[in-house]
Design a protein around this motif. Sequence first.
Motif, PDB file in Angstrom:
ATOM      1  N   UNK B  82     -15.644  14.497  12.810  1.00 42.04           N
ATOM      2  CA  UNK B  82     -17.057  13.441  12.183  1.00 42.04           C
ATOM      3  C   UNK B  82     -16.980  13.889  10.665  1.00 42.04           C
ATOM      4  N   UNK B  83     -16.316  14.790  10.085  1.00 45.23           N
ATOM      5  CA  UNK B  83     -16.566  15.170   8.672  1.00 45.23           C
ATOM      6  C   UNK B  83     -15.504  14.091   8.018  1.00 45.23           C
ATOM      7  N   UNK B  84     -14.652  13.627   8.686  1.00 47.85           N
ATOM      8  CA  UNK B  84     -13.647  12.543   8.078  1.00 47.85           C
ATOM      9  C   UNK B  84     -14.287  11.298   7.778  1.00 47.85           C
ATOM     10  N   UNK B  85     -15.355  11.010   8.108  1.00 37.22           N
ATOM     11  CA  UNK B  85     -16.154   9.926   7.973  1.00 37.22           C
ATOM     12  C   UNK B  85     -16.504   9.479   6.406  1.00 37.22           C
ATOM     13  N   UNK B  86     -15.901   8.502   5.930  1.00 38.82           N
ATOM     14  CA  UNK B  86     -16.047   8.321   4.632  1.00 38.82           C
ATOM     15  C   UNK B  86     -15.349   6.582   4.209  1.00 38.82           C
ATOM     16  N   UNK B  87     -15.258   6.326   3.244  1.00 43.64           N
ATOM     17  CA  UNK B  87     -14.414   5.200   2.750  1.00 43.64           C
ATOM     18  C   UNK B  87     -13.325   5.657   2.124  1.00 43.64           C
ATOM     19  N   UNK B  88     -12.068   5.216   2.475  1.00 42.29           N
ATOM     20  CA  UNK B  88     -10.619   5.519   2.283  1.00 42.29           C
ATOM     21  C   UNK B  88     -10.142   4.436   1.325  1.00 42.29           C
ATOM     22  N   UNK B  89      -9.735   4.704  -0.024  1.00 42.66           N
ATOM     23  CA  UNK B  89      -9.167   3.787  -0.909  1.00 42.66           C
ATOM     24  C   UNK B  89      -7.813   3.919  -1.359  1.00 42.66           C
ATOM     25  N   UNK B  90      -6.918   3.035  -1.384  1.00 43.89           N
ATOM     26  CA  UNK B  90      -5.689   3.330  -1.898  1.00 43.89           C
ATOM     27  C   UNK B  90      -5.547   2.626  -3.334  1.00 43.89           C
ATOM     28  N   UNK B  91      -4.686   3.136  -4.153  1.00 36.80           N
ATOM     29  CA  UNK B  91      -4.597   2.800  -5.647  1.00 36.80           C
ATOM     30  C   UNK B  91      -3.310   2.603  -5.877  1.00 36.80           C
ATOM     31  N   UNK B  92      -2.807   1.460  -6.608  1.00 33.02           N
ATOM     32  CA  UNK B  92      -1.517   1.419  -6.963  1.00 33.02           C
ATOM     33  C   UNK B  92      -1.228   1.461  -8.308  1.00 33.02           C
ATOM     34  N   UNK B  93      -0.303   2.120  -9.005  1.00 33.36           N
ATOM     35  CA  UNK B  93       0.014   2.046 -10.364  1.00 33.36           C
ATOM     36  C   UNK B  93       1.323   1.297 -10.505  1.00 33.36           C
ATOM     37  N   UNK B  94       1.043   0.102 -11.598  1.00 39.37           N
ATOM     38  CA  UNK B  94       1.974  -0.728 -11.818  1.00 39.37           C
ATOM     39  C   UNK B  94       3.296  -0.191 -12.373  1.00 39.37           C
ATOM     40  N   UNK B  95       4.474  -0.504 -12.038  1.00 41.60           N
ATOM     41  CA  UNK B  95       5.734  -0.121 -12.302  1.00 41.60           C
ATOM     42  C   UNK B  95       6.070  -0.250 -13.944  1.00 41.60           C
ATOM     43  N   UNK B  96       5.488  -1.415 -14.585  1.00 33.42           N
ATOM     44  CA  UNK B  96       5.466  -1.476 -16.268  1.00 33.42           C
ATOM     45  C   UNK B  96       4.717  -0.860 -17.095  1.00 33.42           C
ATOM     46  N   UNK B  97       3.440  -0.304 -16.353  1.00 29.46           N
ATOM     47  CA  UNK B  97       2.402   0.115 -17.182  1.00 29.46           C
ATOM     48  C   UNK B  97       1.538   1.296 -16.223  1.00 29.46           C
ATOM     49  N   UNK B  98       1.829   2.508 -16.646  1.00 35.06           N
ATOM     50  CA  UNK B  98       1.536   3.616 -15.916  1.00 35.06           C
ATOM     51  C   UNK B  98      -0.021   4.225 -16.153  1.00 35.06           C
ATOM     52  N   UNK B  99      -0.585   3.079 -17.137  1.00 32.45           N
ATOM     53  CA  UNK B  99      -1.993   3.590 -17.517  1.00 32.45           C
ATOM     54  C   UNK B  99      -3.000   2.943 -16.615  1.00 32.45           C
ATOM     55  N   UNK B 100      -2.138   1.704 -15.783  1.00 36.38           N
ATOM     56  CA  UNK B 100      -3.110   0.693 -14.986  1.00 36.38           C
ATOM     57  C   UNK B 100      -3.170   0.960 -13.491  1.00 36.38           C
ATOM     58  N   UNK B 101      -4.199   1.184 -12.811  1.00 35.72           N
ATOM     59  CA  UNK B 101      -4.115   1.114 -11.450  1.00 35.72           C
ATOM     60  C   UNK B 101      -4.987   0.014 -10.868  1.00 35.72           C
ATOM     61  N   UNK B 102      -4.611  -0.507  -9.764  1.00 41.31           N
ATOM     62  CA  UNK B 102      -5.243  -1.533  -9.103  1.00 41.31           C
ATOM     63  C   UNK B 102      -5.778  -0.928  -7.818  1.00 41.31           C
ATOM     64  N   UNK B 103      -6.758  -1.038  -7.307  1.00 35.59           N
ATOM     65  CA  UNK B 103      -7.588  -0.819  -6.113  1.00 35.59           C
ATOM     66  C   UNK B 103      -7.469  -1.583  -4.891  1.00 35.59           C
ATOM     67  N   UNK B 104      -7.383  -1.130  -3.721  1.00 34.72           N
ATOM     68  CA  UNK B 104      -8.004  -1.975  -2.510  1.00 34.72           C
ATOM     69  C   UNK B 104      -9.294  -1.819  -2.550  1.00 34.72           C
ATOM     70  N   UNK B 105      -9.927  -2.278  -1.692  1.00 35.98           N
ATOM     71  CA  UNK B 105     -11.459  -2.486  -1.424  1.00 35.98           C
ATOM     72  C   UNK B 105     -11.857  -1.376  -0.304  1.00 35.98           C
ATOM     73  N   UNK B 106     -10.944  -0.762   0.266  1.00 34.54           N
ATOM     74  CA  UNK B 106     -11.102   0.630   0.988  1.00 34.54           C
ATOM     75  C   UNK B 106     -11.341  -0.059   2.612  1.00 34.54           C
ATOM     76  N   UNK B 107     -11.233   1.266   3.250  1.00 30.66           N
ATOM     77  CA  UNK B 107     -11.636   1.145   4.820  1.00 30.66           C
ATOM     78  C   UNK B 107     -12.597   2.283   4.941  1.00 30.66           C
ATOM     79  N   UNK B 108     -13.921   1.712   5.637  1.00 27.58           N
ATOM     80  CA  UNK B 108     -14.819   2.810   5.939  1.00 27.58           C
ATOM     81  C   UNK B 108     -14.629   3.256   7.368  1.00 27.58           C
ATOM     82  N   UNK B 109     -14.542   4.333   7.500  1.00 29.86           N
ATOM     83  CA  UNK B 109     -14.024   5.103   8.746  1.00 29.86           C
ATOM     84  C   UNK B 109     -15.179   5.842   9.070  1.00 29.86           C
TER      85      UNK B 109
END
Lengths: 112, 113
Positions: B82-109
């Motif tokens: 039950x303690x795992x209940x949360x929203x899980x997000x993944x974020x990708x950093x672009x190959x040409x610019x390590x300063x920029x991350x793009x996030x998904x909208x998440x999965x709510x578990x």
Amino acid sequence: NAGVTQTPKFQVLKTGQSMTLQCAQDMNHEYMSWYRQDPGMGLRLIHYSVGAGITDQGEVPNGYNVSRSTTEDFPLRLLSAAPSQTSVYFCASSQTGGQTQYFGPGTRLLVL
Amino acid sequence: KQEVTQIPAALSVPEGENLVLNCSFTDSAIYNLQWFRQDPGKGLTSLLLIQSSQREQTSGRLNASLDKSSGRSTLYIAASQPGDSATYLCAVKGGTNAGKSTFGDGTTLTVKP
């Protein structure tokens, strides 16, 4: 270490007012970023910095300014607040671009 | 422009079940991929970071895999609690610019006792 800190935690503004959201980190991280999180739109990058004196725009930079005069601080300025800027704002930092991002607790902003 | 998608948007499971969360991205030229957990009204907590040269990372009951060529990552949670209940997000950093991350909208578990 306090990690990444953000102030204020919550703020209400009227349309047209300006304000600065503060972000500080005590981990000597080079990279810092500002995101906004809106329901159904996930986190979107506003501005980021790869070191003191260096900033660049993210996905949604309009209406926001940033500066990075020190490694520790990365304030976000709203020039003239609009209701569309109502959101939760997160600051994040990492040692380099390839390392773990650490997030602050967020600032909830309501623009009336 | 990098786009990150997470499926499903929400997931409800009984306690003890093993589960998999999915993250897909459109541009395979990434720098790294990071999985986060977000509790309601809180900030993001980093779970696992996978560099572009790696295939997987493990931490306790969590295992994240990365397949750059197919633009996919999975987060495997073993013996959910039950303690795992949360929203899980993944974020990708672009190959040409390590300063920029793009996030998904998440999965709510939600893990039900």
